[in-house]
Design an enzyme around this catalytic site. Structure first.
Site, short mmCIF file in Angstrom:
data_model
loop_
_atom_site.label_atom_id
_atom_site.label_comp_id
_atom_site.label_asym_id
_atom_site.label_seq_id
_atom_site.Cartn_x
_atom_site.Cartn_y
_atom_site.Cartn_z
N HIS A 1 0.71 -1.17 0.00
CA HIS A 1 0.18 -0.18 0.10
C HIS A 1 1.02 1.32 -0.04
O HIS A 1 1.73 1.46 1.00
CB HIS A 1 -0.86 0.03 1.23
CG HIS A 1 -1.77 1.44 1.38
ND1 HIS A 1 -1.80 1.98 2.26
CD2 HIS A 1 -2.85 1.52 0.54
CE1 HIS A 1 -2.74 2.74 2.21
NE2 HIS A 1 -3.46 2.58 1.10
N HIS B 1 -1.12 10.94 -2.48
CA HIS B 1 -2.40 10.69 -1.88
C HIS B 1 -3.16 11.60 -1.49
O HIS B 1 -4.47 11.75 -1.94
CB HIS B 1 -2.23 9.69 -0.69
CG HIS B 1 -3.35 9.25 0.12
ND1 HIS B 1 -3.82 10.26 1.12
CD2 HIS B 1 -4.08 8.43 0.01
CE1 HIS B 1 -4.80 9.47 1.51
NE2 HIS B 1 -4.89 8.22 0.83
#
Ligand code: G3P
Ligand code: CA
Length: 250
Positions: free
Chosen positions: A6, A48
């Site tokens: 991730h 992100h």
């Protein structure tokens, strides 16, 4: 059960940077998950948050920066001094590296602009040009984007819908938006659905699994893949078929 890193090797390197990806790839992972957004001048970059404040030395909305401006920012020092000078990668930079690796790209498209079609087409074209389409899964919380992709007949890309909560008619919903897989935030509620979905042959990928106990639960419930910040621990728990990765262990 597959292990997907991730944002790279997030526990040991600054998320969504080349350092984090190279480090993750030194373990025998199946895939890397990363987040894609577009700069003011339309360059797909790997990042992100909507703002650059948390993970760089800059401040402001990522969409208000040109690519050139973004490249001036330090995306590593916030994590540790030794990562100072690490840049926000362009998607192109990641693809250049990843095309030579036996790793699936799990590309999460973050909140797209209202008129996303042209940017998305260009980005998918970039992935195709790198010969990566067949090993790319596009995921997003913005499900109309997946339906758009299906309509564009970009059949070589896998499409996954992201959800924070389970849906009672998950499979029916998946079919209605023409997705192939479910990427779901792991929870007690979600766990009740995993076996049913898995039985239907739908890839189910749970995020973010960092504890051994949760990972073992996922395995028992036939989850296809776990998306983890700790690929080091998870690949040791669930050895993957041997792949050819480099030497960047952290
Ligand atoms: O792909 C799963 C996960 O990455 C979605 O949440 O906030 O970590 O991008 P987030
Ligand atoms: Ca993500």
């Amino acid at each position: 059960m597959e292990v997907i890193a991730h944002r790279g090797n997030t526990f040991y390197a600054p998320e969504n940077t080349m350092a984090a990806f190279l480090s993750a790839a030194s373990y025998n992972i199946s895939g890397i998950e990363l987040d894609v957004q577009w700069t003011k001048d339309g360059v797909p970059v790997v990042f992100h948050d909507e703002k650059v404040d948390r993970t760089t030395n800059g401040s402001g909305w990522i969409r208000s920066f040109t690519y050139r401006e973004l490249r001036q920012l330090d995306a590593g020092s916030w994590f540790a001094g030794r990562f100072g000078g690490e840049k926000i990668p362009s998607l192109q930079e990641v693809l250049e590296w990843m095309k030579g690796e036996d790793i699936t790209l799990h590309m999460e498209v973050k909140k797209p602009p209202r008129q996303f079609e042209e940017l998305l087409d260009m980005t998918l074209g970039m992935i195709e040009n790198h010969g990566m389409a067949h090993k790319t899964v596009v995921s997003t919380f913005y499900h109309p984007l997946l339906t758009y992709m299906a309509g564009q007949k970009r059949t070589h890309f896998q499409r996954a819908f992201l959800t924070k909560t389970p849906l009672f008619r998950g499979i029916r919903y998946l079919n209605s938006i023409q997705a192939h897989a479910i990427h779901i935030r792991h929870s007690y509620q979600a766990m009740r659905f995993y076996p049913l979905w898995a039985k239907s042959g739908i890839p189910v990928r749970a995020y973010t699994i960092n504890r051994e106990k949760e990972a073992l639960r996922c395995k028992r419930l036939n989850v296809t893949s776990i998306i983890t910040d700790d690929p080091k621990t998870m690949t040791s728990l669930f050895p993957q078929p041997e792949q050819s990765h480099g030497e960047n262990k952290i």
